[in-house]
Design an enzyme around this catalytic site. Structure first.
Site, PDB file in Angstrom:
ATOM      1  N   GLY A  92     -15.862   2.713   3.765  1.00 53.62           N
ATOM      2  CA  GLY A  92     -14.584   3.416   3.641  1.00 53.62           C
ATOM      3  C   GLY A  92     -13.807   3.081   2.389  1.00 53.62           C
ATOM      4  CD  GLN A  93     -14.792  -0.424  -2.637  1.00 53.88           C
ATOM      5  OE1 GLN A  93     -15.860  -0.818  -2.172  1.00 53.88           O
ATOM      6  NE2 GLN A  93     -14.269  -0.912  -3.746  1.00 53.88           N
ATOM      7  CG  ASP A 142      -2.087   0.946   1.082  1.00 51.30           C
ATOM      8  OD1 ASP A 142      -3.228   0.471   0.950  1.00 51.30           O
ATOM      9  OD2 ASP A 142      -1.852   2.180   1.087  1.00 51.30           O
ATOM     10  CB  ILE A 143       0.756   4.355  -2.034  1.00 51.46           C
ATOM     11  CG1 ILE A 143       1.836   5.294  -2.539  1.00 51.46           C
ATOM     12  CG2 ILE A 143      -0.514   5.115  -1.667  1.00 51.46           C
ATOM     13  CD1 ILE A 143       1.516   5.942  -3.876  1.00 51.46           C
ATOM     14  CG  ASN A 170     -11.945  -0.521   3.879  1.00 49.78           C
ATOM     15  OD1 ASN A 170     -12.270  -0.965   4.972  1.00 49.78           O
ATOM     16  ND2 ASN A 170     -10.771   0.076   3.673  1.00 49.78           N
ATOM     17  CG  HIS A 194      -6.830  -2.821   2.959  1.00 50.69           C
ATOM     18  ND1 HIS A 194      -6.052  -1.698   2.835  1.00 50.69           N
ATOM     19  CD2 HIS A 194      -8.013  -2.510   2.367  1.00 50.69           C
ATOM     20  CE1 HIS A 194      -6.724  -0.753   2.212  1.00 50.69           C
ATOM     21  NE2 HIS A 194      -7.927  -1.227   1.914  1.00 50.69           N
ATOM     22  CG  HIS A 253      -8.555  -3.099  -2.596  1.00 47.40           C
ATOM     23  ND1 HIS A 253      -9.484  -2.385  -3.309  1.00 47.40           N
ATOM     24  CD2 HIS A 253      -8.351  -2.420  -1.438  1.00 47.40           C
ATOM     25  CE1 HIS A 253      -9.827  -1.311  -2.613  1.00 47.40           C
ATOM     26  NE2 HIS A 253      -9.153  -1.311  -1.464  1.00 47.40           N
TER      27      HIS A 253
HETATM   28  P1  5GP Z   1      -9.681   1.414   0.092  1.00 44.79           P
HETATM   29  O1  5GP Z   1      -9.742   2.775   0.723  1.00 44.79           O
HETATM   30  O2  5GP Z   1     -10.413   1.417  -1.237  1.00 44.79           O
HETATM   31  O3  5GP Z   1     -10.099   0.296   0.973  1.00 44.79           O
HETATM   32  O4  5GP Z   1      -8.160   1.117  -0.182  1.00 44.79           O
HETATM   33  C1  5GP Z   1      -7.440   1.700  -1.202  1.00 44.79           C
HETATM   34  C2  5GP Z   1      -5.997   1.659  -0.792  1.00 44.79           C
HETATM   35  O5  5GP Z   1      -5.218   1.902  -1.935  1.00 44.79           O
HETATM   36  C3  5GP Z   1      -5.613   2.696   0.256  1.00 44.79           C
HETATM   37  O6  5GP Z   1      -5.104   2.065   1.406  1.00 44.79           O
HETATM   38  C4  5GP Z   1      -4.572   3.544  -0.458  1.00 44.79           C
HETATM   39  O7  5GP Z   1      -3.517   3.956   0.395  1.00 44.79           O
HETATM   40  C5  5GP Z   1      -4.094   2.624  -1.545  1.00 44.79           C
HETATM   41  N1  5GP Z   1      -3.621   3.342  -2.728  1.00 44.79           N
HETATM   42  C6  5GP Z   1      -4.215   4.410  -3.322  1.00 44.79           C
HETATM   43  N2  5GP Z   1      -3.510   4.790  -4.398  1.00 44.79           N
HETATM   44  C7  5GP Z   1      -2.450   3.947  -4.484  1.00 44.79           C
HETATM   45  C8  5GP Z   1      -1.346   3.849  -5.402  1.00 44.79           C
HETATM   46  O8  5GP Z   1      -1.205   4.598  -6.367  1.00 44.79           O
HETATM   47  N3  5GP Z   1      -0.440   2.855  -5.163  1.00 44.79           N
HETATM   48  C9  5GP Z   1      -0.574   1.995  -4.110  1.00 44.79           C
HETATM   49  N4  5GP Z   1       0.382   1.070  -3.988  1.00 44.79           N
HETATM   50  N5  5GP Z   1      -1.587   2.061  -3.242  1.00 44.79           N
HETATM   51  C10 5GP Z   1      -2.518   3.022  -3.423  1.00 44.79           C
END
Ligand code: 5GP
Length: 112
Positions: free
Chosen positions: A91-92, A29-30, A85, A100, A98
């Site tokens: 919180g998506q 994760d970034i 999420n 986590h 995906h």
């Molecule tokens: P969500 O909020 O949809 O459950 O998770 C999305 C995740 O993707 C977040 O934890 C966010 O930090 C990660 N993310 C968003 N943009 C990028 C990216 O460009 N590269 C990577 N490696 N992770 C990302």
């Protein structure tokens, strides 16, 4: 459909990859929320966990199996947390399912 994660899968956007096979990729994760925080992402685009169908059951099993296997490989033998999420209240932020995987720190319950 081109999502942020499709672009990562297609190497149009860089990411720190951990694993890839014909069905899924895993990358860090970034914005990590734990010392270990990676995402397991299917190559097939599905918007949210609420959109999966019965046909997707083997893929979901593969995602979960991959998540736990990589968690152990990355040193989370003491435990880890998996999260999917789902939609706005969940919180998506990226609409390409995906899982986590977070580890190497104490988790708390309930999550905020
Ligand atoms: P969500 O909020 O949809 O459950 O998770 C999305 C995740 O993707 C977040 O934890 C966010 O930090 C990660 N993310 C968003 N943009 C990028 C990216 O460009 N590269 C990577 N490696 N992770 C990302």
């Amino acid at each position: 459909m081109d999502t942020l994660f499709t672009k990562i899968i297609n190497r149009e956007i860089p990411a720190k990859f951990i694993y890839e096979d014909d069905q899924v990729v895993a990358f860090h994760d970034i914005a990590p929320q734990a010392p270990v925080h990676f995402l397991v992402v299917p190559k097939q685009h599905i918007r949210t966990l609420a959109d999966v169908t019965e046909q997707d059951i083997p893929l979901l099993g593969h995602i979960v199996f991959t998540a736990q296997r990589l968690a152990k490989e990355l040193g989370c033998e003491e435990g880890f947390r998996v999260v999917m999420n789902t939609n706005e209240d969940g919180g998506q932020t990226v609409y390409h399912i995906h899982m986590h995987v977070l580890g190497q720190r104490q988790m708390h319950w309930p999550p905020g």
